[in-house]
Design a protein around this motif. Sequence first.
Motif, PDB file in Angstrom:
ATOM      1  N   ALA A 103       0.832  -1.208   0.000  1.00  0.00           N
ATOM      2  CA  ALA A 103       0.000   0.000   0.000  1.00  0.00           C
ATOM      3  C   ALA A 103       0.862   1.251   0.000  1.00  0.00           C
ATOM      4  CB  ALA A 103      -0.918  -0.006   1.218  1.00  0.00           C
ATOM      5  N   MET A 104       1.980   1.217   0.712  1.00  0.00           N
ATOM      6  CA  MET A 104       2.884   2.367   0.749  1.00  0.00           C
ATOM      7  C   MET A 104       3.522   2.596  -0.616  1.00  0.00           C
ATOM      8  SD  MET A 104       4.610   1.405   4.419  1.00  0.00           S
ATOM      9  CE  MET A 104       5.689   2.823   4.518  1.00  0.00           C
ATOM     10  N   VAL A 105       3.896   1.520  -1.293  1.00  0.00           N
ATOM     11  CA  VAL A 105       4.464   1.635  -2.635  1.00  0.00           C
ATOM     12  C   VAL A 105       3.449   2.251  -3.592  1.00  0.00           C
ATOM     13  CG1 VAL A 105       5.310   0.341  -4.627  1.00  0.00           C
ATOM     14  CG2 VAL A 105       6.101  -0.253  -2.320  1.00  0.00           C
ATOM     15  N   ILE A 106       2.195   1.789  -3.504  1.00  0.00           N
ATOM     16  CA  ILE A 106       1.145   2.322  -4.378  1.00  0.00           C
ATOM     17  C   ILE A 106       0.960   3.818  -4.155  1.00  0.00           C
ATOM     18  CG2 ILE A 106      -1.335   2.248  -4.871  1.00  0.00           C
ATOM     19  CD1 ILE A 106      -1.242  -0.751  -4.213  1.00  0.00           C
ATOM     20  N   ALA A 107       0.860   4.228  -2.894  1.00  0.00           N
ATOM     21  CA  ALA A 107       0.652   5.633  -2.584  1.00  0.00           C
ATOM     22  C   ALA A 107       1.826   6.491  -3.060  1.00  0.00           C
ATOM     23  CB  ALA A 107       0.449   5.809  -1.082  1.00  0.00           C
ATOM     24  N   GLN A 108       3.033   6.032  -2.808  1.00  0.00           N
ATOM     25  CA  GLN A 108       4.198   6.820  -3.202  1.00  0.00           C
ATOM     26  C   GLN A 108       4.374   6.845  -4.719  1.00  0.00           C
ATOM     27  OE1 GLN A 108       7.676   5.679  -0.959  1.00  0.00           O
ATOM     28  NE2 GLN A 108       6.865   6.545   0.926  1.00  0.00           N
ATOM     29  N   ALA A 109       3.986   5.773  -5.397  1.00  0.00           N
ATOM     30  CA  ALA A 109       4.038   5.771  -6.857  1.00  0.00           C
ATOM     31  C   ALA A 109       3.056   6.797  -7.423  1.00  0.00           C
ATOM     32  CB  ALA A 109       3.725   4.382  -7.393  1.00  0.00           C
ATOM     33  N   PHE A 110       1.878   6.926  -6.806  1.00  0.00           N
ATOM     34  CA  PHE A 110       0.914   7.942  -7.226  1.00  0.00           C
ATOM     35  C   PHE A 110       1.477   9.341  -7.042  1.00  0.00           C
ATOM     36  CE2 PHE A 110      -2.651   4.829  -7.034  1.00  0.00           C
ATOM     37  CZ  PHE A 110      -3.270   5.184  -8.237  1.00  0.00           C
ATOM     38  N   ILE A 111       2.279   9.537  -6.003  1.00  0.00           N
ATOM     39  CA  ILE A 111       2.873  10.846  -5.743  1.00  0.00           C
ATOM     40  C   ILE A 111       3.970  11.167  -6.748  1.00  0.00           C
ATOM     41  CG2 ILE A 111       4.273  12.150  -4.079  1.00  0.00           C
ATOM     42  CD1 ILE A 111       2.746  10.626  -1.862  1.00  0.00           C
ATOM     43  N   ALA A 112       4.816  10.179  -7.048  1.00  0.00           N
ATOM     44  CA  ALA A 112       5.991  10.423  -7.885  1.00  0.00           C
ATOM     45  C   ALA A 112       5.689  10.419  -9.377  1.00  0.00           C
ATOM     46  CB  ALA A 112       7.071   9.380  -7.581  1.00  0.00           C
ATOM     47  N   THR A 113       4.693   9.650  -9.817  1.00  0.00           N
ATOM     48  CA  THR A 113       4.442   9.507 -11.252  1.00  0.00           C
ATOM     49  C   THR A 113       4.141  10.831 -11.954  1.00  0.00           C
ATOM     50  OG1 THR A 113       3.718   7.208 -11.019  1.00  0.00           O
ATOM     51  CG2 THR A 113       2.993   8.391 -12.986  1.00  0.00           C
ATOM     52  N   PRO A 114       3.251  11.695 -11.422  1.00  0.00           N
ATOM     53  CA  PRO A 114       3.055  12.985 -12.092  1.00  0.00           C
ATOM     54  C   PRO A 114       4.330  13.817 -12.165  1.00  0.00           C
ATOM     55  CG  PRO A 114       1.292  12.568 -10.517  1.00  0.00           C
ATOM     56  CD  PRO A 114       2.354  11.533 -10.267  1.00  0.00           C
TER      57      PRO A 114
END
Length: 240
Positions: A103-114
């Motif tokens: 879940a932490m990876v998913i959230a941080q990926a959402f932050i970094a991708t844009p």
Amino acid sequence: MVEAVWRGLVQAFRLLFTLDPEVLEIVYLTLKVCGLATVISVIIGVPLGIFLALKEFPGRRLVVSLVNTGMGLPPVVVGLWVSFLLWRSGPLGRLGLIYTPTAMVIAQAFIATPMVTGLSMAAVQQLPAKLQAQIMAMGASPWQLYWTIIREARLGLLAAVIAGFGAVVSEVGAASMVGGNIMHHTRVLTTATVMEVSRGHFDLAMALGFILLGLAFSITAFLTFLQQKARGVPGNGRVK
């Protein structure tokens, strides 16, 4: 204040050189979560950024606006929505991912991708306007076009990777919301530091902060070395 900083620095070295199991576990999970999130953001963000820079299609400006908005999206908002999706009563609750490193990876990926997408797009748009037409005129295939664009924009693309990593390694809000800061399971350096401050353990918090800074500096310095090597700058600073 100076004394507290000094004690924190000394304790940081002591924790690392004595191979404190708890700290090593936290550092390992930090590297794992941040590394996976950065890789995911690069896999998605770099191709998407190149596509947005090269292609015109209906609604492109809207997509670019969404990407630019996402670059400044508050992490707590990301954490809120990911928590909603992964919560036990949420749409993806049956997967059982809430309060896990995934879940932490998913959230941080959402932050970094844009962030990676927007900077990749900007890097490609800085190339000469006629470069794409010149490459295609030479008979290049679409894959050859994209590879050439990547090579020409490699400095800016590496900057996008560095920015994406910086966004995830310093993030704490979303990580706490979807990970829960659970010892031996989801505790990373940022959440551990916040927890120790709330407990009044400022020396330990300062030590964890120094370890986090050292980790961030080491990885960023490595990526910067790759970036400057790609630019062709030797140790004396002169361009080859």
